[in-house]
Design a protein around this motif. Structure first.
Motif, PDB file in Angstrom:
ATOM      1  N   UNK A 128      -0.131   7.504  -0.156  1.00  0.00           N
ATOM      2  CA  UNK A 128       0.090   8.939  -0.182  1.00  0.00           C
ATOM      3  C   UNK A 128       0.424   9.463  -1.565  1.00  0.00           C
ATOM      4  N   UNK A 129       0.336  10.753  -1.707  1.00  0.00           N
ATOM      5  CA  UNK A 129       0.676  11.405  -2.972  1.00  0.00           C
ATOM      6  C   UNK A 129       2.169  11.292  -3.243  1.00  0.00           C
ATOM      7  N   UNK A 130       2.520  11.355  -4.507  1.00  0.00           N
ATOM      8  CA  UNK A 130       3.912  11.326  -4.965  1.00  0.00           C
ATOM      9  C   UNK A 130       4.639  10.028  -4.578  1.00  0.00           C
ATOM     10  N   UNK A 131       3.913   8.941  -4.448  1.00  0.00           N
ATOM     11  CA  UNK A 131       4.481   7.669  -4.020  1.00  0.00           C
ATOM     12  C   UNK A 131       5.652   7.186  -4.841  1.00  0.00           C
ATOM     13  N   UNK A 132       5.539   7.245  -6.182  1.00  0.00           N
ATOM     14  CA  UNK A 132       6.613   6.807  -7.071  1.00  0.00           C
ATOM     15  C   UNK A 132       7.104   7.966  -7.943  1.00  0.00           C
ATOM     16  N   UNK A 133       6.906   9.168  -7.478  1.00  0.00           N
ATOM     17  CA  UNK A 133       7.250  10.367  -8.236  1.00  0.00           C
ATOM     18  C   UNK A 133       8.749  10.384  -8.533  1.00  0.00           C
ATOM     19  N   UNK A 152       0.834  -1.196   0.000  1.00  0.00           N
ATOM     20  CA  UNK A 152       0.000   0.000   0.000  1.00  0.00           C
ATOM     21  C   UNK A 152       0.869   1.245   0.000  1.00  0.00           C
ATOM     22  N   UNK A 153       0.794   1.994  -1.075  1.00  0.00           N
ATOM     23  CA  UNK A 153       1.458   3.287  -1.176  1.00  0.00           C
ATOM     24  C   UNK A 153       0.327   4.271  -1.403  1.00  0.00           C
TER      25      UNK A 153
END
Length: 186
Positions: free
Chosen positions: A75-80, A72-73
């Motif tokens: 939040x925003x910008x998880x793989x940004x 579970x990722x």
């Protein structure tokens, strides 16, 4: 020996790796066990923000790099910008994000930006992602000038959206991919 031995334990509440290997220009591959016990990133943003950014010699990373099923990722910008500027990458493993659940905005923003060696994108790269949020795929493959293949219409096929997020969901996703074949196949 595990590099991050506390993953999957209660000793770390929110697992985050922003910039962990940023600009490691001699890094050529990532071991399959790097995040093997990771099951959740908590509710924090920026989980894998720029983790491998600028690793120009990176040529390989394994299928299921991002841990156990159900990672579970949220939040925003998880793989940004996770692999931004990794020009040595020529291929992506099939199903790379299939075990990831997440719905933060800009989750995959600029994820593969400038990966000029990439020639193809597997049809199930985002198979685990079901809910689209604002700017979720903004510039994900922008400047991937090596892309020269047909993209499957299943690449984003499991993603649903609402009218609020739709206008910016795929903004500049394939911008400046001049060799890219804009046709789709099943």
């Amino acid at each position: 020996t595990l590099l991050f031995p506390h993953l999957g334990t209660n000793s770390i509440k929110h697992h985050r790796f922003p910039g962990a290997f940023k600009n490691c220009t001699n890094l050529t591959h990532i071991p399959a066990t790097l995040f093997e016990n990771l099951t959740t990133s908590g509710s924090s943003s920026y989980t894998f923000y720029q983790t491998f950014y600028g690793c120009t010699s990176l040529t390989f990373f394994p299928y299921l790099l991002f841990g156990s099923p159900g990672l579970a990722v949220v939040g925003s910008y998880g793989f940004y910008e996770i692999f931004s500027g990794c020009r040595g990458l020529t291929a992506l493993p099939s199903g790379l994000f299939q075990n990831v659940t997440g719905n933060g905005s800009s989750l995959f923003g600029y994820a593969f930006y400038g990966c000029r060696g990439l020639t193809a994108i597997p049809k199930d790269l985002f198979a685990g992602i079901t809910v689209g949020r604002t700017s979720m795929f903004v510039s994900t493959f922008e400047n991937c000038t090596g892309l020269n293949t047909t993209i499957s219409n299943k690449l984003f096929g499991s993603i649903t959206t609402n009218t609020t997020s739709a206008p910016s969901l795929f903004q500049n996703t394939f911008k400046c991919c001049e060799n890219f074949n804009h046709k789709y196949h099943l």
